[in-house]
Design a protein around this motif. Structure first.
Motif, PDB file in Angstrom:
ATOM      1  N   HIS A 168      -3.278   3.300   4.792  1.00 39.07           N
ATOM      2  CA  HIS A 168      -4.356   3.317   3.800  1.00 39.07           C
ATOM      3  C   HIS A 168      -5.696   3.146   4.507  1.00 39.07           C
ATOM      4  CE1 HIS A 168      -6.564   2.169   0.090  1.00 39.07           C
ATOM      5  NE2 HIS A 168      -5.600   2.820  -0.525  1.00 39.07           N
TER       6      HIS A 168
ATOM      7  N   LYS B 171      10.442   2.702  -4.540  1.00 42.00           N
ATOM      8  CA  LYS B 171       9.327   3.144  -5.372  1.00 42.00           C
ATOM      9  C   LYS B 171       9.265   2.418  -6.715  1.00 42.00           C
ATOM     10  CE  LYS B 171       8.828   7.682  -3.218  1.00 42.00           C
ATOM     11  NZ  LYS B 171       8.814   9.154  -3.403  1.00 42.00           N
TER      12      LYS B 171
ATOM     13  N   GLY C 289       5.752  12.814  -1.031  1.00 43.34           N
ATOM     14  CA  GLY C 289       4.971  12.011  -1.968  1.00 43.34           C
ATOM     15  C   GLY C 289       4.545  10.700  -1.341  1.00 43.34           C
ATOM     16  N   LYS C 290       4.125   9.760  -2.157  1.00 42.01           N
ATOM     17  CA  LYS C 290       3.629   8.482  -1.647  1.00 42.01           C
ATOM     18  C   LYS C 290       4.755   7.464  -1.520  1.00 42.01           C
ATOM     19  CE  LYS C 290      -1.198   8.884  -3.024  1.00 42.01           C
ATOM     20  NZ  LYS C 290      -2.316   8.232  -3.719  1.00 42.01           N
ATOM     21  N   GLN C 291       4.860   6.895  -0.320  1.00 41.87           N
ATOM     22  CA  GLN C 291       5.891   5.901  -0.030  1.00 41.87           C
ATOM     23  C   GLN C 291       5.278   4.498  -0.044  1.00 41.87           C
ATOM     24  OE1 GLN C 291       9.363   5.803   0.606  1.00 41.87           O
ATOM     25  NE2 GLN C 291       8.850   3.623   0.477  1.00 41.87           N
TER      26      GLN C 291
ATOM     27  N   GLU D  46       0.868  -1.173   0.000  1.00 35.62           N
ATOM     28  CA  GLU D  46       0.000   0.000   0.000  1.00 35.62           C
ATOM     29  C   GLU D  46       0.908   1.228   0.000  1.00 35.62           C
ATOM     30  OE1 GLU D  46      -2.946   0.078  -0.684  1.00 35.62           O
ATOM     31  OE2 GLU D  46      -3.972  -1.716   0.055  1.00 35.62           O
ATOM     32  N   TRP D  47       0.356   2.342  -0.471  1.00 36.46           N
ATOM     33  CA  TRP D  47       1.142   3.566  -0.590  1.00 36.46           C
ATOM     34  C   TRP D  47       0.737   4.568   0.491  1.00 36.46           C
ATOM     35  CZ3 TRP D  47       1.070   0.011  -4.171  1.00 36.46           C
ATOM     36  CH2 TRP D  47       2.155  -0.105  -5.058  1.00 36.46           C
ATOM     37  N   GLN D  48       1.720   4.989   1.290  1.00 36.00           N
ATOM     38  CA  GLN D  48       1.487   5.904   2.413  1.00 36.00           C
ATOM     39  C   GLN D  48       1.831   7.335   2.007  1.00 36.00           C
ATOM     40  OE1 GLN D  48       4.110   5.396   5.877  1.00 36.00           O
ATOM     41  NE2 GLN D  48       2.298   5.568   7.176  1.00 36.00           N
ATOM     42  N   ALA D  49       0.907   8.254   2.255  1.00 38.80           N
ATOM     43  CA  ALA D  49       1.149   9.661   1.930  1.00 38.80           C
ATOM     44  C   ALA D  49       2.181  10.248   2.885  1.00 38.80           C
ATOM     45  CB  ALA D  49      -0.152  10.449   2.005  1.00 38.80           C
ATOM     46  N   THR D  50       3.207  10.894   2.331  1.00 39.15           N
ATOM     47  CA  THR D  50       4.242  11.545   3.135  1.00 39.15           C
ATOM     48  C   THR D  50       4.489  12.941   2.557  1.00 39.15           C
ATOM     49  OG1 THR D  50       6.156  10.877   1.799  1.00 39.15           O
ATOM     50  CG2 THR D  50       5.344   9.280   3.437  1.00 39.15           C
TER      51      THR D  50
END
Length: 221
Positions: free
Chosen positions: A160, A205, A111-113, A104-108
């Motif tokens: 997420h 990424k 950008g998304k990690q 899953e992509w975590q907002a940082t």
């Protein structure tokens, strides 16, 4: 949603875990499984577990176009019994999707990690899935599937707002049993997996590109 996952074990480990024969298809470890691809799945037939491949993205039998599958990679557990695309399969065509981690992509702030999420002991597990068979106007058959999702546990919630349904091992046989058609019983299995039995770590990424299918995808950074 769940849009990427991994399955990196050997064929004999897979067969032993799900009490099946070894895969008859060309099985290989997968590090970046994506929608639209053929994925490993377990169904039950005549009381025995069978392992094979299904295309990720469910196409209902009544669909006019196979492309609808790209919109059906996930099914919400809260509404699966009512949605026309899923309600029949929910009662009669359930499957297990083996995996050993998902992304899953975590907002940082940068950008998304991408994060890989797995069980603490790195055990193999199974997503709850549904499958269907669609017949094209020309008569060819396509076997497809979808993964069920639920609200996230506290670990995944920091990454997420949804997570795939990971079945408890003792519930896998119930989920596979086509004789079980009690919607209340089936819904009771579709709960967030305990957060204290899971962990997550950041990965490169590169996993954002489906063409990257190498062990480096699961390496921590």
């Amino acid at each position: 949603m769940c849009g990427r996952f991994t399955l990196t074990i050997t064929p004999d480990q897979l067969a032993m875990r799900f009490e099946t024969d070894e895969p008859a298809f060309d099985y290989a470890p997968r590090y970046n499984i994506a929608p639209g691809q053929l994925i490993t799945a377990v169904i039950q037939s005549d009381g025995k577990n069978r392992i094979g491949q299904l295309k990720w993205g469910l196409v209902p039998p009544w669909a006019q176009d196979e492309k609808i599958g790209y919109k059906m990679i996930n099914a919400k557990s809260e509404t699966v019994a009512e949605k026309p695309a899923f309600k029949s399969a929910f009662l009669r065509k359930r499957c297990l999707i083996p995996a050993d981690g998902f992304y899953e992509w975590q907002a940082t702030g940068d950008g998304k990690q991408p994060m890989r999420i797995l069980l603490k002991h790195q055990d193999l597990f199974a997503f709850a899935g549904l499958y269907e068979t669609w017949t094209s106007p020309e008569g060819s058959k396509v076997h497809t599937c979808t993964l069920l999702t639920t609200k996230p546990n506290s670990l995944v919630a920091s990454i997420h707002d949804r997570m795939p349904v990971i079945l408890r091992r003792e519930d896998e046989a119930i989920w596979l049993d086509r004789g079980k058609q009690d919607a209340e019983l089936l819904h009771s299995l579709l709960v967030p997996y305990p957060e204290d039995e899971m962990y997550a770590y950041p990965v490169d990424k590169m996993v954002g590109n489906v063409r990257n299918e190498v062990p480096a995808c699961i390496a921590g950074i």
